[in-house]
Scaffold this motif. Structure first.
Motif, PDB file in Angstrom:
ATOM      1  N   LYS A 224      -6.399  13.173  -2.878  1.00  0.00           N
ATOM      2  CA  LYS A 224      -5.437  12.238  -2.267  1.00  0.00           C
ATOM      3  C   LYS A 224      -6.080  10.863  -2.076  1.00  0.00           C
ATOM      4  N   ALA A 225      -7.347  10.861  -1.718  1.00  0.00           N
ATOM      5  CA  ALA A 225      -8.044   9.582  -1.519  1.00  0.00           C
ATOM      6  C   ALA A 225      -8.139   8.821  -2.843  1.00  0.00           C
ATOM      7  N   VAL A 226      -8.408   9.537  -3.940  1.00  0.00           N
ATOM      8  CA  VAL A 226      -8.500   8.858  -5.240  1.00  0.00           C
ATOM      9  C   VAL A 226      -7.119   8.302  -5.623  1.00  0.00           C
ATOM     10  N   ASP A 227      -6.065   9.032  -5.270  1.00  0.00           N
ATOM     11  CA  ASP A 227      -4.696   8.535  -5.498  1.00  0.00           C
ATOM     12  C   ASP A 227      -4.485   7.208  -4.733  1.00  0.00           C
ATOM     13  N   PHE A 228      -4.923   7.151  -3.482  1.00  0.00           N
ATOM     14  CA  PHE A 228      -4.811   5.903  -2.696  1.00  0.00           C
ATOM     15  C   PHE A 228      -5.576   4.771  -3.383  1.00  0.00           C
ATOM     16  N   VAL A 229      -6.782   5.077  -3.853  1.00  0.00           N
ATOM     17  CA  VAL A 229      -7.612   4.042  -4.481  1.00  0.00           C
ATOM     18  C   VAL A 229      -6.959   3.573  -5.779  1.00  0.00           C
TER      19      VAL A 229
END
Ligand code: NAD
Ligand code: DAU
Length: 339
Positions: A224-229
């Motif tokens: 999910k964090a990579v999606d945000f980035v």
């Protein structure tokens, strides 16, 4: 959006592809993976018939192949492909430099040639080296001081990505995450190895005193964090990713044994890993404040999900272990004694 995910047949890459395609069904993903010992197409068997997904077997160091794929109208590259295991880097460092450094450079050359919109380099907190117990967690400004050939290769690629961004305007972003755990992790890393060994009533080899500390995150929170980035991150920036769960290896080991109702006599203290980093801890203030990402899975929930997954997917890990693991571990422990 058309995304090239590299290393998508591995642990984090496969979880990421599944997450992205369920959240954005109209996105297209090409997964380029060499299928090393750590790559396993069974990790994505449920997506075989998905028209938004295509697998290509190949090496990220193969410039011709990478050019051909990126030239198919790729908008974004997310580079998960790597040799990822510290212990293996002690015995065979060269392939770490080849894939982690030269492979990254090959991808960046194609990215520039085909003017892609974003290049996300998946890196690690290990590039910051080791922390003392009373020191504050690493931030994106901390120095890079590496101790293993694995972490050195990841730091080299981070610096090369930075150089390509500054010199050639490559629209690159770097993420640095702490230790992941969850479904589909190759059973060579602490949590996946110890759960599967305990299920088989085999020894759990604790390196040294077992009081080494790692900062743990459930793999879906990392995805999910990579999606945000990918969608909100700023080009040229670095984002640390962590859910601030510091545990000693022994704490984790006892939790696994308790959950599985196995005896602590399975624990075996073995010779320590050379240059073993004592503690990792990472501040994720930047991604939380600037991009609004928050981890959602507590350590207790994540460990329960993970242990249940390994109980239900015995076929998956038994096949993986019989293929590669025993061969490697026999060599590994013989050589470990000599280091
Ligand atoms: P993994 O070892 O499970 O998977 C790596 C994948 O890359 C495999 O599918 C493998 O076949 C593929 N690969 C290796 N060399 C290749 C090459 N030359 N060309 C194409 N494919 C190749 O690794 P992982 O744990 O999923 O880690 C993924 C990334 O995340 C790595 O870059 C790693 O450094 C980083 N990372 C991992 C963790 C963690 O705790 N596992 C934490 C932070 C960062
Ligand atoms: O911090 C992020 C990194 O986490 C990633 O970049 C790496 O790809 C990933 O492999 C992981 O590296 P570590 O070295 O921290 O993970 P590993 O699971 O190998 O070891 C975790 C801790 O457990 C470490 O202190 C060593 C110890 N250990 C590990 C194994 C495999 C044992 O005591 N016994 C073991 O058999």
């Amino acid at each position: 959006m058309k995304i090239l995910v590299t290393g998508g047949a591995g642990f984090i890459g496969s979880n990421f592809i599944r997450y992205i395609l369920s959240k954005y069904p109209d996105y297209k993903i090409i997964n380029l993976d060499k299928l090393t010992y750590a790559g396993n197409l069974e990790n994505l068997a449920d997506l075989e018939k998905n028209k938004s997904y295509r697998f290509v077997k190949g090496d990220i160091c193969d410039q011709k192949l990478v050019d051909q794929i990126v030239g198919e109208g790729i908008d974004v590259i997310i580079n998960f492909a790597a040799e990822s295991h510290v212990d293996r880097s002690l015995y065979d460092p060269k392939v770490f430099m080849q894939t982690n450094v030269l492979g990254t450079q090959t991808l960046m050359e194609s990215a520039l040639k085909h003017k892609i919109k974003r290049f996300v380099q998946i890196s690690t907190d290990e590039v910051y080296g080791s922390l003392k117990e009373d020191e504050s967690p690493f931030t994106e400004e901390s120095f890079l001081i590496t101790n293993s050939p694995y972490s050195a290769s990841k730091a080299c690629s981070d610096l090369l990505v930075r150089a390509y961004q500054r010199t050639f305007d490559l629209p690159a972003i770097i993420t640095r995450c702490c230790n992941n755990y969850g479904p589909y992790q190759f059973p060579e890393k602490l949590i996946s190895l110890f759960i599967t060994n305990a299920l088989d009533d085999q020894e759990l080899p604790i390196y040294g005193d077992g009081l080494y500390i790692r900062d743990w995150i459930y793999v879906e929170d990392h995805c999910k964090a990579v999606d945000f980035v990918l969608h909100k991150g700023e080009v040229g920036e670095i984002y640390n990713i962590s859910s601030n769960v510091e545990k000693t290896n022994l704490e984790i080991t006892h939790l696994i044994l308790d959950c599985l109702k196995k005896p602590s006599s399975l624990i075996k203290h073995v010779k320590d890993r050379p240059a073993h980093d004592r503690r990792y801890a990472l501040s994720a203030e930047k991604i939380r404040k600037k991009l609004g990402w928050e981890p959602e899975v507590s350590f207790e929930q994540g460990m329960k999900l993970t242990i249940d997954w390994y109980i239900k997917n015995k076929d998956w890990w038994q096949k993986v272990k019989s293929k590669e693991y025993l061969k490697y571990y026999e060599r590994h422990y013989i050589r470990r004694e000599k280091l």
